[in-house]
Structures are given as structure tokens and as C-alpha cells.
Design a protein around this motif. Structure first.
Motif, short mmCIF file in Angstrom:
data_model
loop_
_atom_site.label_atom_id
_atom_site.label_comp_id
_atom_site.label_asym_id
_atom_site.label_seq_id
_atom_site.Cartn_x
_atom_site.Cartn_y
_atom_site.Cartn_z
N ALA A 100 0.98 -1.21 -0.05
CA ALA A 100 -0.07 -0.12 0.01
C ALA A 100 0.97 1.19 -0.04
CB ALA A 100 -1.06 -0.07 1.31
N VAL A 101 1.97 0.99 -1.04
CA VAL A 101 2.69 2.41 -1.07
C VAL A 101 2.61 2.89 -2.52
CG1 VAL A 101 4.24 1.94 0.92
CG2 VAL A 101 4.79 0.98 -1.27
N SER A 102 3.30 3.89 -2.69
CA SER A 102 3.25 4.36 -4.26
C SER A 102 4.51 3.46 -4.92
CB SER A 102 3.70 5.62 -4.40
OG SER A 102 4.73 6.17 -3.85
N GLN A 103 4.39 3.40 -6.06
CA GLN A 103 5.54 2.47 -6.86
C GLN A 103 6.69 3.27 -6.85
OE1 GLN A 103 4.48 0.71 -10.42
NE2 GLN A 103 6.66 0.51 -11.24
N SER A 104 6.57 4.66 -7.21
CA SER A 104 7.72 5.42 -7.11
C SER A 104 8.55 5.53 -5.81
CB SER A 104 7.36 6.82 -7.55
OG SER A 104 6.53 7.56 -6.52
N GLY A 105 7.64 5.81 -4.68
CA GLY A 105 8.35 5.68 -3.35
C GLY A 105 9.11 4.14 -3.04
N LEU A 106 8.58 3.12 -3.63
CA LEU A 106 8.79 1.82 -3.23
C LEU A 106 10.44 1.79 -4.21
CD1 LEU A 106 8.74 -1.02 -2.46
CD2 LEU A 106 7.74 -1.66 -4.53
N SER A 107 10.31 2.09 -5.34
CA SER A 107 11.68 2.09 -6.29
C SER A 107 12.72 3.01 -5.64
CB SER A 107 11.14 2.51 -7.47
OG SER A 107 10.30 1.92 -8.33
N ALA A 108 12.28 4.27 -5.00
CA ALA A 108 13.34 5.15 -4.62
C ALA A 108 13.68 4.49 -3.37
CB ALA A 108 12.52 6.52 -4.07
N SER A 109 13.10 3.73 -2.36
CA SER A 109 13.62 3.09 -1.33
C SER A 109 14.39 2.02 -1.57
CB SER A 109 12.44 2.47 -0.49
OG SER A 109 12.77 1.97 0.79
#
Length: 300
Positions: free
Chosen positions: A26-35
Motif C-alpha cells: 500500500a505504497v506508491s511505486q515511485s516511493g518503493l523504487s526510490a527506497s
């Protein structure tokens, strides 16, 4: 390195897809990729091999996955232990189960557990025995209901659930059904067998017993679920060596059960796989309390 980053990394590793991992967390894909990119930069090495269609762990990623799962399991256990001291049972219970394991009905057991501990999140994984053992050993699973054939070297505990003989199932027109008598391994030479993938407990038990008897068999059709196996036997596409309780399933009605005789008879055993006592989560302890209080209540 933060726990959140490790959670993101493990989700991508398990889903093998950034979008599915983001949806799961339940997070944004962009936020996950950045992480994940930040984690790779900190470790100074790629953790995934990415193409337009696939996401695969690199060698470094595979090494990190083992430790990341262990670290996250330890963090969950720490939080759960504090809640348990406060009289609360919260957190997540993650367990694995082999399909149609004998001696327990996971659905009935988990329903009772949920009624007693409604604030616990339950996660269930259905896998083969080898994967279940690895999952408990690596901290990915809190406990597992599995089959065992030859006891592995295990630092935790294996709690027996059930032990039963294995039998041959065939359709009524098969020669074994017509003969109507027990059969030894030698009497099955030349038959075509239907069985599970090699990681499943019944397949391992049959393979070990057959090899010990010095016999050979051909598994022509491999399946990953009981219903498909029984359906194929119904259609006369082969015979199956299965735990005896499979013959009592409604889907097996109309099939003929033939007992095995002679030396090296396969035996199907099921167990609860537990980590060392000091590593057991509060959720696992609570579930095992239910199992041990009234084991007959949870049988199928």
C-alpha cells in the motif's frame, strides 16, 4: 539501512515485480523504487536485475534476502514480545502448511485462533515440505504444518501430528482393482504413476520407500494439488501412491484402494515445525497452546 527499506526489498524479492510489491505494501511505486535504489546505493551494489518484464535477485540480493528476512522476523518478535508483556497479542502470525497435511484442519484451527486473538494478523503460505523447513529456519515463517519422511537435522522442535500408511489408488477397471489383493512394489513395475512434485511430503515418502525396495517407477504426471491427482486417477491415466486419508476424500469416491505389502512400506508422517524455543513468537506460542490443549479437536 532502515527496517522500512528491508521490508520494501523483501516484498519486491517475493513478488518479483515492483508494481505488485507496491500494491501489497500500500505504497506508491515511485516511493518503493526510490527506497530500493537508496538501499542499493548504501550497499554500493545492485540488488535486482531488471528488465522490462522481469525482476530477479542478483547474487548480492540473494545474500541480503536471507539476512533481511531474519532481521525483519527479529523486529516483529521484539514488538510482539513487548505487546505480550502488556497483555496484548498483536502483530502477525505467519505460518506455512503443506496441502492436505494429516492430523490437523488449518482452517478450523486458524478460525479458533482468530476468535481468541482478533488483533493478530494471520498470513498463510502453502508450500512443499522443504520450502516450509527453510521458511521456519530462516524466520520467514513462525511455524509450519508439514510432512516428514526421514527426520532432518533440526535445531528446533518437530511436534508429531499423525502417522499413517500409504496406499495405492486406481480406477475400478484397473488390473489391481480386478485382482483385489494387496500388492508389493515389485507388482507395480511398468505402471504409470501420478504424483506430486518432488518437494511434497507424500511424493518424498513414496520415492524413498520405492528406492529402498530396489524398485523403479515412472511418474508420468506431476501435479501440485490433490483434486487434480484424484481426477487424473479417475480418468485411468495412472495410479497414485497416497496417504490413506486421501482415499476417504469425497473426490476419491469410486476409486479403489489397494494396500501395499512387503518390505519398505511407505509411511506418511505429519508434524508441526517449530523454531528453537527462544525464537518462537508469541503468536506461534498461542497457536501451539490451542494445538496441545485439544489435539483431536483440530483433526480433519
Amino acid at each position: 539501512m532502515e527496517l522500512r527499506q528491508l521490508e520494501h526489498f523483501v516484498a519486491v524479492a517475493e513478488e518479483q515485480h515492483f508494481t505488485r510489491a507496491a500494491e501489497r505494501l500500500a505504497v506508491s511505486q515511485s516511493g518503493l523504487s526510490a527506497s530500493v535504489r537508496a538501499l542499493e546505493q548504501e550497499l554500493r551494489t545492485p540488488l535486482f536485475s531488471r528488465t522490462t518484464r522481469t525482476v530477479r535477485l542478483t547474487e548480492a540480493g540473494q545474500a541480503l534476502l536471507v539476512e533481511a528476512e531474519r532481521t525483519l522476523a527479529g523486529a516483529r518478535a521484539a514488538r510482539d514480545a513487548v505487546d505480550a508483556v502488556r497483555g496484548l497479542l498483536r502483530g502477525t502470525l505467519t505460518l506455512g502448511v503443506e496441502q492436505c497435511v494429516a492430523g490437523v484442519s488449518p482452517a478450523r484451527l486458524l478460525a479458533a485462533f482468530h476468535r481468541e486473538h482478533p488483533h493478530m494478523e494471520i498470513r498463510l503460505r502453502q508450500e512443499g515440505t522443504s520450502s516450509l523447513l527453510e521458511g521456519v529456519a530462516g524466520g520467514r515463517l513462525d511455524l509450519a504444518f508439514a510432512a516428514t519422511v526421514s527426520p532432518p537435522e533440526w535445531r528446533g522442535e518437530l511436534v508429531p501430528l499423525a502417522r499413517e500408511p500409504m496406499v495405492v489408488l486406481c480406477e475400478p477397471g484397473h488390473r489391481l482393482a480386478v485382482e483385489g489383493k494387496p500388492v508389493a512394489w515389485g507388482g507395480l513395475q511398468g505402471e504409470s504413476f501420478i504424483d506430486f512434485h518432488p518437494d511434497w511430503g507424500p511424493r518424498r515418502a513414496a520415492d524413498e520407500a520405492c528406492a529402498a525396495a530396489g524398485a523403479r517407477r515412472t511418474v508420468a504426471l506431476e501435479v501440485s494439488d490433490v483434486h487434480s491427482l484424484l481426477e487424473l486417477v479417475h480418468e485411468g491415466l495412472g495410479i497414485a501412491v497416497v496417504p490413506h486419508h486421501f482415499a476417504r476424500k469425497p473426490e476419491a469416491r469410486g476409486l479403489v484402494t489397494v494396500e501395499l505389502e512387503g518390505a519398505h512400506l511407505p509411511v506418511y508422517e505429519s508434524v508441526v515445525v517449530l523454531p528453537p524455543a527462544r525464537a518462537m513468537s508469541p503468536g506461534a506460542k498461542a497457536l501451539m497452546t490451542l494445538v496441545r490443549e485439544n489435539p483431536l479437536r483440530w483433526e480433519r
